[in-house]
Write a protein that holds these residues in place. Structure first.
Motif, mmCIF file in Angstrom:
data_model
loop_
_atom_site.group_PDB
_atom_site.id
_atom_site.type_symbol
_atom_site.label_atom_id
_atom_site.label_comp_id
_atom_site.label_asym_id
_atom_site.label_seq_id
_atom_site.Cartn_x
_atom_site.Cartn_y
_atom_site.Cartn_z
ATOM 1 N N ASN A 60 8.236 -1.249 1.227
ATOM 2 C CA ASN A 60 7.112 -0.064 1.059
ATOM 3 C C ASN A 60 5.774 -0.931 0.879
ATOM 4 O O ASN A 60 5.339 -1.086 -0.211
ATOM 5 N N THR A 62 3.084 0.365 1.457
ATOM 6 C CA THR A 62 1.814 1.492 0.945
ATOM 7 C C THR A 62 1.957 1.403 -0.669
ATOM 8 O O THR A 62 0.872 1.519 -1.239
ATOM 9 N N ARG A 63 3.031 1.327 -1.251
ATOM 10 C CA ARG A 63 3.169 1.484 -2.416
ATOM 11 C C ARG A 63 2.631 0.093 -3.175
ATOM 12 O O ARG A 63 1.870 0.205 -4.159
ATOM 13 N N ARG A 65 0.240 -1.730 -1.753
ATOM 14 C CA ARG A 65 -1.121 -1.825 -1.564
ATOM 15 C C ARG A 65 -1.769 -0.988 -2.633
ATOM 16 O O ARG A 65 -2.927 -1.298 -3.478
ATOM 17 N N LYS A 66 -1.338 0.043 -3.002
ATOM 18 C CA LYS A 66 -1.742 1.004 -3.967
ATOM 19 C C LYS A 66 -1.615 0.433 -5.179
ATOM 20 O O LYS A 66 -2.641 0.518 -6.133
ATOM 21 N N TYR A 78 -8.706 -4.273 -0.017
ATOM 22 C CA TYR A 78 -7.261 -4.723 -0.635
ATOM 23 C C TYR A 78 -6.683 -5.694 -1.038
ATOM 24 O O TYR A 78 -6.640 -6.632 -0.480
ATOM 25 N N TRP A 80 -3.645 -6.530 -1.786
ATOM 26 C CA TRP A 80 -2.565 -6.801 -1.002
ATOM 27 C C TRP A 80 -2.949 -7.507 0.605
ATOM 28 O O TRP A 80 -2.276 -8.546 0.699
ATOM 29 N N ASP A 81 -3.867 -7.221 1.241
ATOM 30 C CA ASP A 81 -4.279 -7.622 2.550
ATOM 31 C C ASP A 81 -4.564 -8.881 2.241
ATOM 32 O O ASP A 81 -4.095 -9.692 3.188
ATOM 33 N N SER A 98 5.294 7.372 7.174
ATOM 34 C CA SER A 98 5.436 8.298 6.021
ATOM 35 C C SER A 98 5.993 9.533 6.164
ATOM 36 O O SER A 98 6.376 10.324 5.475
ATOM 37 N N SER A 103 10.644 3.442 5.697
ATOM 38 C CA SER A 103 10.046 2.159 5.101
ATOM 39 C C SER A 103 9.789 1.317 6.463
ATOM 40 O O SER A 103 10.260 1.196 7.372
ATOM 41 N N SER A 104 8.746 0.415 6.024
ATOM 42 C CA SER A 104 8.516 -0.761 6.822
ATOM 43 C C SER A 104 9.657 -1.891 6.699
ATOM 44 O O SER A 104 10.488 -1.681 5.809
#
Length: 525
Positions: A60, A62-63, A65-66, A78, A80-81, A98, A103-104
């Motif tokens: 995941n 998105t999770r 990165r957030k 970000y 994460w990036d 989503s 999931s990725s």
């Protein structure tokens, strides 16, 4: 937890590259690596054996990165990036969706065995259960750690390349790891359901293969309602005298004969796999599937799923053979009559407000109309839970786990009382009971050698003929020849039902002082 990149090295690079002078970059570098590992732990829980063997896992992004947040004035970048680009631990193979809740999929740069060797049980358990709200309802189940470990050792020793067996082994290891960390208990996180049934998210014993479930529970008694959906449907209509084919299938003596007959028609054999396939087809039919159309049912996680006969038997020619069989033609005609009656009755109940408003949204079709097939599934599962609650109440035994229309007991249940209560609701329904034994660890090589010695002795005793490979089939000689579809003599039929009942549940046993009065009368006590 071990770190695969030096947090100090990552921090030095970030200070030279990014506008992040007010950030504790060493802590951020550690947070990044910890978060990736925990996400990989959870991905391992979700992954198929094909993915694991390819060193790929659901992930995941998105999770992460957030959770890692942003850097710079106004939060333009970000973390994460930047961290994943400069210090990659995974490579993205497929981005998630989503809307479809997918999931990725990522390829892990570090071998999975190294990741798991460097972690510990506590980290793994936290990674699994951090996905759920702290207020989530949990049903704990006691795990027999020694018995489950014996299963793991025996399955590992067998070194079977079969993907299903390997997946069962993976599941068993996850359950054992969690329960070992949590004092022998597996917390099962309840997934919300308006259908009466209880579903779970995350690791649980409901969604696993029966061999893993029984190994995890240890010695116990497993009780199931035979053909529960067909029994419910049969008892729900006023024209039961016209349903001889349905009545035949739910009978104790005829069920296996019919499955064998259909397996022979479709596959030309009666192997265990063929019979199980026919059983799956009949289960789909019980929920409304037809020869070429889908049916609606709730999957193991409580989500609506569409199933079809074509998902079970891929070949159209074989499906045509099945549905052109004379027995199947009449059986399907009866099922249509039952479904039409129940569906119409329930649809009218929905229109007149008999069914609570809170259920109706979940019962709508994709076009926003109330779905008759969903209504039937809902009504059955509501009744199923009520029946199971009554059976458990009169069982007089300790419950370990309920799995829809089956239940595992720690101690031996009072089967005569349970059977009487069941038939008070569904007149032709019966229960089956299985005693689950300890799972003993055996040396696979020694067991194989022992079996080969026995086989050679059998060949010698049969004059040099191997009984396993002779291909002699005597099933057709053992089938009782009679017409089950003639109008029954109902008095005689009731007597035969009682005979079958006592055949499975003999009278010669101590009387339970807590047995209900109506059960005592029915049993002649």
């Amino acid at each position: 937890m071990a770190y695969y990149y030096s947090p100090e090295e990552v921090a030095d690079h970030a200070r030279q590259t990014l506008p992040c002078k007010f950030t504790d970059i060493i802590s951020k570098a550690k947070q990044y690596q910890d978060a990736v590992i925990k996400e990989l732990y959870y991905g391992y829980h979700l992954a198929s054996m094909d993915q694991i063997n390819a060193n790929q896992l659901p992930f995941n992004i998105t999770r992460l990165r957030k959770s890692l947040g942003r850097y710079g004035k106004g939060g333009k970048g970000y973390w994460w990036d930047w961290l994943n680009a400069n210090y990659p631990m995974i490579k993205v193979i497929k981005l998630g969706n989503s809307i479809k809740k997918e999931s990725s999929l990522v390829e892990v740069n570090i071998p999975l065995d190294i990741i798991f060797a460097s972690g510990n049980r506590k980290d793994f358990v936290q990674a699994i259960y951090n996905q759920f709200s702290e207020s989530a309802l949990v049903h704990p189940v006691k795990i027999n750690l020694r018995n489950l470990q014996n299963y793991i050792l025996s399955t590992t020793g067998a070194n079977n390349p079969n993907k299903k067996i390997q997946n069962n082994l993976k599941t068993a290891r996850i359950i054992h790891m969690i329960a070992s960390e949590l004092g022998g208990v597996l917390p099962q996180v309840v997934s919300k359901s308006t259908f009466g049934r209880t579903y779970y998210s995350g690791p649980n014993l409901q969604n696993v293969h029966k061999t893993v479930r029984e190994a995890a529970l240890g010695p116990c008694y497993s009780v199931d309602i035979n053909n529960s959906v067909f029994n419910w449907k049969y008892s729900s209509v006023p024209f039961r005298d016209q349903l001889s084919y349905t009545r035949e299938y739910i009978g104790i003596r005829d069920k296996n004969r019919i499955r064998k007959h259909l397996a022979q028609i479709v596959f030309g054999n009666t192997t265990e796999y063929s019979i199980k396939t026919i059983k799956r087809v009949l289960t789909a039919i019980s929920f409304g599937a037809k020869s070429e159309t889908k049916c609606w049912f709730k999957n193991s996680e409580g989500a609506w799923t569409q199933g079809a006969i074509s998902d079970i038997i891929y070949s159209k020619d074989l499906r045509d053979q099945l549905f052109s069989d004379p027995w199947m033609v009449e059986f399907m005609r009866e099922q249509k009559s039952i479904n039409d009656f129940i569906g119409t009755d329930l649809a009218q109940a929905a229109k007149t407000g008999v069914i609570p408003e809170g259920y109706l949204t979940d019962l709508q079709s994709e076009r926003g109309r109330i779905s008759k097939s969903k209504l039937i599934a809902w009504a059955y599962q509501q009744t199923e839970q009520q029946v199971m609650a009554e059976l458990i109440k009169c069982s007089g035994a300790d419950v370990l786990l309920q799995v829809h229309d089956g239940v595992y007991f720690k101690t031996k249940p009072d089967m005569p009382s349970m059977q009487t209560v069941l038939q008070d609701t569904w007149p032709l329904a019966t229960l089956s009971i299985k005693q689950v034994e300890n799972y003993d660890y055996v040396n696979v090589e020694e067991l194989s050698a022992h079996r080969e010695r026995i086989r050679q002795q059998e060949i010698k005793a049969n004059g040099g003929v191997d009984p396993i490979t002779t291909g002699i089939h005597t099933e057709s000689l053992a089938v009782k020849q009679y017409d089950p579809h003639s109008e029954p003599d109902w008095d005689d039929y009731q007597q035969k039902c009682m005979e079958e009942y006592y055949e499975h549940f003999p009278k010669e046993r101590p009387v339970d002082p807590n047995m209900p009065e109506f059960a005592r009368k029915a049993l002649g006590k």
